[in-house]
Design a protein around this motif. Structure first.
Motif, PDB file in Angstrom:
ATOM      1  N   PRO A 172      25.198  21.244   8.008  1.00 11.72           N
ATOM      2  CA  PRO A 172      26.421  22.115   8.270  1.00 11.72           C
ATOM      3  C   PRO A 172      26.609  22.757   7.154  1.00 11.72           C
ATOM      4  O   PRO A 172      27.581  23.700   7.059  1.00 11.72           O
ATOM      5  CB  PRO A 172      27.452  21.236   8.787  1.00 11.72           C
ATOM      6  N   TYR A 173      26.036  22.766   5.918  1.00 15.22           N
ATOM      7  CA  TYR A 173      25.988  23.613   4.688  1.00 15.22           C
ATOM      8  C   TYR A 173      25.404  24.755   5.092  1.00 15.22           C
ATOM      9  O   TYR A 173      25.424  25.782   4.196  1.00 15.22           O
ATOM     10  CB  TYR A 173      25.425  22.912   3.594  1.00 15.22           C
ATOM     11  N   GLY A 174      24.889  25.053   6.196  1.00 11.16           N
ATOM     12  CA  GLY A 174      24.464  26.364   6.483  1.00 11.16           C
ATOM     13  C   GLY A 174      22.930  26.437   6.710  1.00 11.16           C
ATOM     14  O   GLY A 174      22.253  27.559   6.868  1.00 11.16           O
ATOM     15  N   TYR A 175      22.104  25.330   6.645  1.00 15.39           N
ATOM     16  CA  TYR A 175      20.450  25.530   6.744  1.00 15.39           C
ATOM     17  C   TYR A 175      19.838  24.381   7.501  1.00 15.39           C
ATOM     18  O   TYR A 175      20.452  23.334   7.515  1.00 15.39           O
ATOM     19  CB  TYR A 175      20.269  25.586   5.326  1.00 15.39           C
ATOM     20  N   ILE A 176      18.727  24.537   7.729  1.00 16.70           N
ATOM     21  CA  ILE A 176      17.663  23.553   8.128  1.00 16.70           C
ATOM     22  C   ILE A 176      16.953  23.095   6.984  1.00 16.70           C
ATOM     23  O   ILE A 176      16.441  23.605   6.158  1.00 16.70           O
ATOM     24  CB  ILE A 176      16.809  24.165   9.260  1.00 16.70           C
ATOM     25  N   GLU A 177      17.091  21.519   6.965  1.00 11.11           N
ATOM     26  CA  GLU A 177      16.195  20.656   6.176  1.00 11.11           C
ATOM     27  C   GLU A 177      15.057  20.309   6.399  1.00 11.11           C
ATOM     28  O   GLU A 177      15.254  19.504   7.640  1.00 11.11           O
ATOM     29  CB  GLU A 177      17.198  19.818   5.337  1.00 11.11           C
ATOM     30  N   GLU A 178      13.961  20.485   5.694  1.00 14.21           N
ATOM     31  CA  GLU A 178      12.712  19.433   6.374  1.00 14.21           C
ATOM     32  C   GLU A 178      12.234  18.675   5.017  1.00 14.21           C
ATOM     33  O   GLU A 178      12.022  19.310   4.164  1.00 14.21           O
ATOM     34  CB  GLU A 178      11.537  20.424   6.719  1.00 14.21           C
ATOM     35  N   ILE A 179      12.411  17.616   5.302  1.00 18.33           N
ATOM     36  CA  ILE A 179      11.948  16.591   4.175  1.00 18.33           C
ATOM     37  C   ILE A 179      11.263  15.413   4.717  1.00 18.33           C
ATOM     38  O   ILE A 179      10.873  15.252   5.950  1.00 18.33           O
ATOM     39  CB  ILE A 179      13.354  15.861   3.770  1.00 18.33           C
ATOM     40  N   SER A 180      10.626  14.620   3.650  1.00 16.48           N
ATOM     41  CA  SER A 180       9.963  13.491   4.098  1.00 16.48           C
ATOM     42  C   SER A 180      10.573  12.256   4.411  1.00 16.48           C
ATOM     43  O   SER A 180      11.982  12.247   4.346  1.00 16.48           O
ATOM     44  CB  SER A 180       9.189  13.069   2.714  1.00 16.48           C
ATOM     45  N   VAL A 181      10.078  11.369   5.079  1.00 12.36           N
ATOM     46  CA  VAL A 181      10.737  10.312   5.563  1.00 12.36           C
ATOM     47  C   VAL A 181      11.319   9.496   4.476  1.00 12.36           C
ATOM     48  O   VAL A 181      12.528   8.838   4.634  1.00 12.36           O
ATOM     49  CB  VAL A 181       9.906   9.096   6.336  1.00 12.36           C
ATOM     50  N   GLU A 182      10.750   9.163   3.402  1.00 11.12           N
ATOM     51  CA  GLU A 182      11.073   8.631   2.067  1.00 11.12           C
ATOM     52  C   GLU A 182      12.492   9.205   1.532  1.00 11.12           C
ATOM     53  O   GLU A 182      13.567   8.569   1.438  1.00 11.12           O
ATOM     54  CB  GLU A 182      10.042   8.755   1.181  1.00 11.12           C
ATOM     55  N   GLU A 183      12.721  10.417   1.773  1.00 12.26           N
ATOM     56  CA  GLU A 183      13.774  11.241   1.178  1.00 12.26           C
ATOM     57  C   GLU A 183      14.812  11.061   1.968  1.00 12.26           C
ATOM     58  O   GLU A 183      15.833  10.736   1.662  1.00 12.26           O
ATOM     59  CB  GLU A 183      13.452  12.672   1.040  1.00 12.26           C
ATOM     60  N   PHE A 184      14.363  11.021   3.325  1.00  7.81           N
ATOM     61  CA  PHE A 184      15.551  10.687   4.161  1.00  7.81           C
ATOM     62  C   PHE A 184      16.201   9.581   4.032  1.00  7.81           C
ATOM     63  O   PHE A 184      17.295   9.343   4.243  1.00  7.81           O
ATOM     64  CB  PHE A 184      15.046  11.096   5.796  1.00  7.81           C
ATOM     65  N   LEU A 185      15.303   8.523   4.030  1.00 12.92           N
ATOM     66  CA  LEU A 185      15.991   7.026   3.956  1.00 12.92           C
ATOM     67  C   LEU A 185      16.561   6.774   2.556  1.00 12.92           C
ATOM     68  O   LEU A 185      17.441   6.112   2.642  1.00 12.92           O
ATOM     69  CB  LEU A 185      14.659   6.199   4.111  1.00 12.92           C
ATOM     70  N   GLU A 186      16.141   7.773   1.458  1.00 12.86           N
ATOM     71  CA  GLU A 186      16.824   7.356   0.177  1.00 12.86           C
ATOM     72  C   GLU A 186      18.220   7.995   0.038  1.00 12.86           C
ATOM     73  O   GLU A 186      19.253   7.581  -0.413  1.00 12.86           O
ATOM     74  CB  GLU A 186      16.044   8.105  -0.631  1.00 12.86           C
ATOM     75  N   ARG A 187      18.353   9.046   1.141  1.00  7.30           N
ATOM     76  CA  ARG A 187      19.606   9.570   1.391  1.00  7.30           C
ATOM     77  C   ARG A 187      20.501   8.894   2.275  1.00  7.30           C
ATOM     78  O   ARG A 187      21.911   8.974   2.054  1.00  7.30           O
ATOM     79  CB  ARG A 187      19.655  10.954   1.776  1.00  7.30           C
ATOM     80  N   THR A 188      20.024   8.297   3.516  1.00 10.92           N
ATOM     81  CA  THR A 188      20.914   7.730   4.413  1.00 10.92           C
ATOM     82  C   THR A 188      21.440   6.262   3.731  1.00 10.92           C
ATOM     83  O   THR A 188      22.432   6.044   4.269  1.00 10.92           O
ATOM     84  CB  THR A 188      20.127   7.308   5.785  1.00 10.92           C
ATOM     85  N   SER A 189      20.491   5.947   2.625  1.00  8.57           N
ATOM     86  CA  SER A 189      20.997   4.846   2.237  1.00  8.57           C
ATOM     87  C   SER A 189      21.733   4.863   0.938  1.00  8.57           C
ATOM     88  O   SER A 189      22.052   3.886   0.404  1.00  8.57           O
ATOM     89  CB  SER A 189      19.774   3.703   1.753  1.00  8.57           C
ATOM     90  N   PHE A 190      22.075   6.078   0.731  1.00  7.92           N
ATOM     91  CA  PHE A 190      22.793   6.558  -0.605  1.00  7.92           C
ATOM     92  C   PHE A 190      22.155   6.081  -1.801  1.00  7.92           C
ATOM     93  O   PHE A 190      22.629   6.248  -2.944  1.00  7.92           O
ATOM     94  CB  PHE A 190      24.039   6.258  -0.425  1.00  7.92           C
ATOM     95  N   GLU A 191      20.821   5.584  -1.920  1.00  8.10           N
ATOM     96  CA  GLU A 191      20.252   5.277  -2.872  1.00  8.10           C
ATOM     97  C   GLU A 191      19.651   6.726  -3.898  1.00  8.10           C
ATOM     98  O   GLU A 191      19.827   6.787  -5.036  1.00  8.10           O
ATOM     99  CB  GLU A 191      18.694   4.602  -2.728  1.00  8.10           C
TER     100      GLU A 191
END
Length: 221
Positions: A172-191
């Motif tokens: 909702p910052y206004g765009y679609i993000e396409e990322i790797s699984v690794e980046e997704f999990l690094e960000r959901t874990s806040f690492e």
């Protein structure tokens, strides 16, 4: 005066001990969720990509929680907006996960929204994939960048193609993000959140915020 000082010292000791214990517990919980997830790439259940059509990505004006509810509402054929939510409450009521889940259940009585906190990496992938497979977008919490600054943020997970290592997010910052699984999990874990301020770390430690947290949404029978 001496008794007052002694009382304040005792209170300070209790607070320090409490916070120390909270941070130790947070470290243990964080280590538990960061398990190896490489098995997902050979698990045949993830052979089929899943993607939600019809998501109208917006740029939030008030809050990411309200914006995600607005995007979910539009996808579901409703007319809830950030503005209608804010005008009703006069404030933002989705500042943490349980409150966001509560608001989702209030706004979408045809569904049941359940919060899942501190899932392991593989549990998070599995729960998200199953919900997407049922044709429903998945709200979740993660670290996101607004300009150069990291933030704690809600977004909608709308696509997973595990075999091609691709995760699609309506941010909702206004765009679609396409990322790797690794980046997704690094960000959901806040690492991925570099130099997290101490007050945010403390908020995680005392359970105001959570890691590897998603919201599964199921249609009611």
């Amino acid at each position: 005066m001496k008794k007052v000082v002694q009382c304040l010292a005792a209170i300070l000791i209790v607070v320090v001990v409490f916070l120390a214990g909270a941070f130790i517990r947070l470290g243990i919980r964080t280590n538990n969720i960061l398990e190896d997830y490489s098995s997902i790439y050979v698990n045949t259940k993830y052979n089929r990509p899943v993607y939600i059509e019809g998501i109208d990505v917006i740029t939030q004006k008030i809050s990411c929680g309200y914006a995600c509810i607005e995007m979910f509402s539009k996808w579901d054929g409703g007319d809830i907006t950030e503005e209608t939510l804010f005008n009703e409450y006069g404030k933002v009521v989705t500042s943490n996960g349980p409150k966001f889940a509560e608001e989702m259940n209030k706004r979408f009585p045809g569904y049941t929204t359940t919060i899942h906190r501190y899932l392991t990496n593989t549990e998070l992938i599995e729960a998200a994939y199953e919900t997407l497979s049922e044709g429903i977008p998945v709200p979740f919490e993660w670290a996101a960048k607004y300009g150069d600054d990291w933030t704690l943020h809600y977004s909608l997970l709308i696509g997973m193609d595990i075999q091609n290592d691709n995760i699609t997010v309506a941010n909702p910052y206004g765009y679609i993000e396409e990322i790797s699984v690794e980046e997704f999990l690094e960000r959901t874990s806040f690492e991925a959140y570099d130099n997290m301020p101490f007050y945010f770390k403390m908020a995680f430690a005392i359970d105001l915020f959570d890691k590897n947290t998603i919201f599964t949404v199921r249609k009611n029978n």
